[in-house]
Enzyme design. Structure first.
Site, PDB file in Angstrom:
ATOM      1  CD  GLU A  35     -18.829 -12.121  28.043  1.00  0.00           C
ATOM      2  OE1 GLU A  35     -19.509 -13.086  27.685  1.00  0.00           O
ATOM      3  OE2 GLU A  35     -19.036 -10.958  27.647  1.00  0.00           O
ATOM      4  NE  ARG A 261     -15.643  -0.509  22.100  1.00  0.00           N
ATOM      5  CZ  ARG A 261     -15.827  -1.621  22.787  1.00  0.00           C
ATOM      6  NH1 ARG A 261     -16.587  -1.630  23.851  1.00  0.00           N
ATOM      7  NH2 ARG A 261     -15.265  -2.749  22.412  1.00  0.00           N
ATOM      8  CE  LYS A 271     -13.906  -9.785  24.911  1.00  0.00           C
ATOM      9  NZ  LYS A 271     -14.253 -10.092  26.277  1.00  0.00           N
TER      10      LYS A 271
HETATM   11  P1  ATP Z   1     -15.464  -6.893  22.891  1.00  0.00           P
HETATM   12  O1  ATP Z   1     -16.529  -6.109  22.206  1.00  0.00           O
HETATM   13  O2  ATP Z   1     -14.161  -6.882  22.205  1.00  0.00           O
HETATM   14  O3  ATP Z   1     -15.892  -8.278  23.305  1.00  0.00           O
HETATM   15  P2  ATP Z   1     -16.121  -6.148  25.517  1.00  0.00           P
HETATM   16  O4  ATP Z   1     -16.332  -4.743  25.969  1.00  0.00           O
HETATM   17  O5  ATP Z   1     -17.299  -7.012  25.365  1.00  0.00           O
HETATM   18  O6  ATP Z   1     -15.224  -6.090  24.255  1.00  0.00           O
HETATM   19  P3  ATP Z   1     -15.188  -7.156  27.982  1.00  0.00           P
HETATM   20  O7  ATP Z   1     -14.378  -8.353  28.257  1.00  0.00           O
HETATM   21  O8  ATP Z   1     -16.588  -7.141  28.444  1.00  0.00           O
HETATM   22  O9  ATP Z   1     -15.101  -6.893  26.445  1.00  0.00           O
HETATM   23  O10 ATP Z   1     -14.431  -5.846  28.487  1.00  0.00           O
HETATM   24  C1  ATP Z   1     -13.759  -5.684  29.695  1.00  0.00           C
HETATM   25  C2  ATP Z   1     -13.534  -4.207  29.906  1.00  0.00           C
HETATM   26  O11 ATP Z   1     -12.747  -3.683  28.843  1.00  0.00           O
HETATM   27  C3  ATP Z   1     -14.835  -3.445  29.913  1.00  0.00           C
HETATM   28  O12 ATP Z   1     -14.838  -2.550  31.017  1.00  0.00           O
HETATM   29  C4  ATP Z   1     -14.831  -2.704  28.615  1.00  0.00           C
HETATM   30  O13 ATP Z   1     -15.488  -1.489  28.751  1.00  0.00           O
HETATM   31  C5  ATP Z   1     -13.336  -2.521  28.330  1.00  0.00           C
HETATM   32  N1  ATP Z   1     -13.076  -2.417  26.890  1.00  0.00           N
HETATM   33  C6  ATP Z   1     -13.409  -3.315  25.934  1.00  0.00           C
HETATM   34  N2  ATP Z   1     -13.083  -2.863  24.709  1.00  0.00           N
HETATM   35  C7  ATP Z   1     -12.517  -1.645  24.894  1.00  0.00           C
HETATM   36  C8  ATP Z   1     -11.985  -0.658  24.012  1.00  0.00           C
HETATM   37  N3  ATP Z   1     -11.956  -0.830  22.690  1.00  0.00           N
HETATM   38  N4  ATP Z   1     -11.488   0.476  24.555  1.00  0.00           N
HETATM   39  C9  ATP Z   1     -11.491   0.666  25.891  1.00  0.00           C
HETATM   40  N5  ATP Z   1     -11.988  -0.219  26.769  1.00  0.00           N
HETATM   41  C10 ATP Z   1     -12.498  -1.361  26.292  1.00  0.00           C
HETATM   42 MG    MG Z   2     -18.617  -7.775  26.781  1.00  0.00          MG
END
Ligand code: ATP
Ligand code: MG
Length: 561
Positions: A35, A261, A271
């Site tokens: 995102e 994760r 983020k």
């Molecule tokens: P955040 O909570 O930091 O915003 P998010 O999961 O909302 O992370 P996205 O941009 O939606 O962030 O994530 C893109 C991809 O990265 C998704 O498939 C998510 O599952 C993966 N991802 C995000 N954080 C992690 C993590 N700590 N470990 C492994 N994969 C991750």
């Molecule tokens: Mg997200």
């Protein structure tokens, strides 16, 4: 760990293997779906390595898709930064960049199809009421009073939503599944909401936006994603993912798999929290070298290979876990130890005057940048000129006023030391200022000791790094400590902002050899006997050299928990 040791296949690799050998799929397509609401962090690096890595391993392709269903938080700056990070990590996405917003027309049509099939309805409950009707884990939900609206009425209301005739929050489109389902994501989830915001891709074309759940699987199906790999928190959403694929006429039937994760101690990987650090000016931007963002790690001197090797060392499993930050640091140190050019910088300069040499003595030593573990020159990084003269700087810590067993490798009066890559010298005396600080060492150069031992067989006590005083260039050195001094800044009811290390950035001056001043930005060096330092990506120049501490030479066990 220089070579990837053959690891047993993880559960996703096993599934893909089976799907290819059974003929279920001829080839595989994965995707990385960030995102664009912030910069990528090290957790995303794991997801990138998993998704792009699977595609590479099985000869398939991995798409980069911006999951831009929420118009409010997304910015073009992030879209650009995310592409840069993925490329820098060494991966290439298949075809053009994709955006979920590319599919808004199709998603809208699918929503209409669900209404027509009597499987979706416009609900006028307020957010608060909807929450109440939803129940909770112990209590089943209750049907919305708007659940039985006719298809015609729903079509008309949904069209009015699209035309902007309702205010935000006035109503939304929900799918009719089961308000008593034990899995809360199946309790008539919202699939479209009104948001009167300008979208970074579609501008003002839409004022209704699909939910993540409604967009995700269908986007996967449009792109022909065979294995949609995401993190564990989406496991509960999988039945809904499957429900949409079953209930819509989608071009393909992708399948979602979830893995744990990446969490790292002394680090936050969210983020939202990283944005708070940037907006609160706790750090100097998303790419501050203390940040666990990919761009921060890049600026800190992490190499793409070190991040990939670290990610490859992590389990891809169906459980979450926390990894010790030392494991990540191991991989950068390992890479730099093998590959970083060596050069000399003096962080706490102490002048040494060689009294048996002419005042204007100058010569140039030619020194390779890299040696193997046997001390033999490795030629691949070339060599540089190291000027030598009758006045030098060594590090204060390398000279002692008095000889002692504890400091037996140090330089002191009457003892000899070898100048790294240079001659052997012997200290004759020193000078002090009014406060008793040593300000200068007077020494004698032992002739004919370049690359060989002294003829009289009196061995030097050790080796020190040094800089010719006349040729030394002043540099700014930025030393970083861990941003958080708590192993679990995210844990319990702690506020991560209370766990910050005070003074995690310390700026000092150092004297460096001329070749370092001329180094290209982003080159990481081992400052011999000091640590690994990178020429800052943005601020370093030959006129004003700036180096960031990447990491010390050895693991600092005092930091271990
Ligand atoms: P955040 O909570 O930091 O915003 P998010 O999961 O909302 O992370 P996205 O941009 O939606 O962030 O994530 C893109 C991809 O990265 C998704 O498939 C998510 O599952 C993966 N991802 C995000 N954080 C992690 C993590 N700590 N470990 C492994 N994969 C991750
Ligand atoms: Mg997200």
């Amino acid at each position: 760990m220089t070579e990837a040791t053959a690891k047993p296949a993880n559960f996703i690799e096993k599934i893909i293997d089976e799907d290819l050998s059974s003929g279920k799929h001829q080839s595989i397509t994965t995707r990385f779906p960030p995102e664009p609401n912030g910069y990528l962090h090290v957790g995303h690096a794991k997801a990138i390595c998993v998704n792009f890595g699977l595609a590479q391993q099985f000869g398939g392709q991995c798409n980069l898709r911006f999951d831009d269903t929420n118009p409010e938080k997304e910015e073009d700056e992030y879209v650009q930064a995310i592409q840069d990070d993925v490329k820098w990590l060494g991966f290439e996405w298949g075809g053009d960049i994709k955006y979920t917003s590319d599919y808004f027309d199709q998603l809208h049509q699918w929503a209409i199809d669900l209404i027509k099939a009597g499987k979706a309805y416009v609900c006028d409950l307020s957010a608060e009421q909807a929450k109440e009707y939803r129940g909770n884990f112990e209590k089943p939900g209750t049907n919305s009073p708007f659940r039985d609206r006719s298809v015609e009425e729903n079509l008309e209301l949904f069209e009015k939503m699209r035309l902007g005739e309702f205010d935000e929050g006035a109503c939304g489109l929900r799918v009719k599944i089961d308000m008593a389902a034990p899995n809360m994501s199946l309790r008539d989830p919202y699939i479209y909401r009104i948001k009167k915001a300008t979208h970074h891709q579609t501008g003002d074309k839409w004022c209704i936006y699909p939910s993540y759940d409604f967009a995700h699987g269908q986007s996967d199906s449009i792109e022909g994603i065979t294995h949609s790999v995401c993190t564990l928190e989406f496991a509960d959403h999988r039945p809904l993912y499957d429900w949409f694929i079953e209930n819509l006429d989608t071009p393909a039937e992708p399948h979602q798999y979830e893995f744990g994760r990446l969490n790292i101690n002394y680090t936050v990987t969210s983020k939202r929290k990283l944005r708070a650090l940037v907006e609160g000016k706790v750090v100097n931007g998303w790419d501050d070298p203390r940040m666990p963002t990919i761009s921060g790690m890049r600026r800190r001197g992490y190499t793409p290979a070190s991040i990939r090797n670290f990610c490859d060392s992590l389990a891809v499993a169906k459980t979450d876990g926390t990894v010790d930050v030392a494991q990540m640091e191991y991989f950068i140190r390992d890479d730099l130890n093998q590959n970083a050019p060596r050069a000399m910088a003096v962080l706490n300069p102490l002048k040494v005057v060689l009294s048996n040499m002419q005042d204007d003595h100058e010569e140039t030593l030619t020194v390779p940048y890299l040696f193997d573990s046997e001390g033999e020159a490795r030629t691949e990084l070339g060599e540089r000129d190291v000027p030598f003269s009758n006045e030098l700087y060594i590090d204060h810590a390398d000279f002692k006023e008095e000889y002692s067993k504890k400091f037996k490798k140090k330089f002191c009066v009457g003892k000899r030391i070898r100048l790294r890559h240079g001659y052997v010298i012997e200290a004759d005396g020193f000078e002090k200022d009014a406060d008793g600080n040593i300000t200068q060492v007077n020494a004698t150069l032992i002739e004919n000791t370049l690359g060989c031992d002294p003829a009289d067989d009196i061995k030097p006590k050790g080796v020190v790094h040094w800089i010719s005083a006349k040729h030394a260039v002043e540099a700014e050195v930025r030393s970083y400590a861990r941003l958080f001094n708590d192993a679990n800044p995210d844990g319990g009811d702690k506020d991560f902002m209370d766990c910050l290390t005070p003074d995690s950035l310390v700026v000092t001056k150092a004297l460096i050899e001329p070749a370092l001043a001329n180094a290209a930005a982003e080159t990481v060096f081992q400052f011999e006997r000091e640590g690994y330092y990178v020429a800052d990506r943005f601020d370093h120049s030959a006129d004003k050299p700036v180096f960031n501490l990447t990491i010390g030479l050895r693991e600092d066990r005092s930091l271990a928990n």
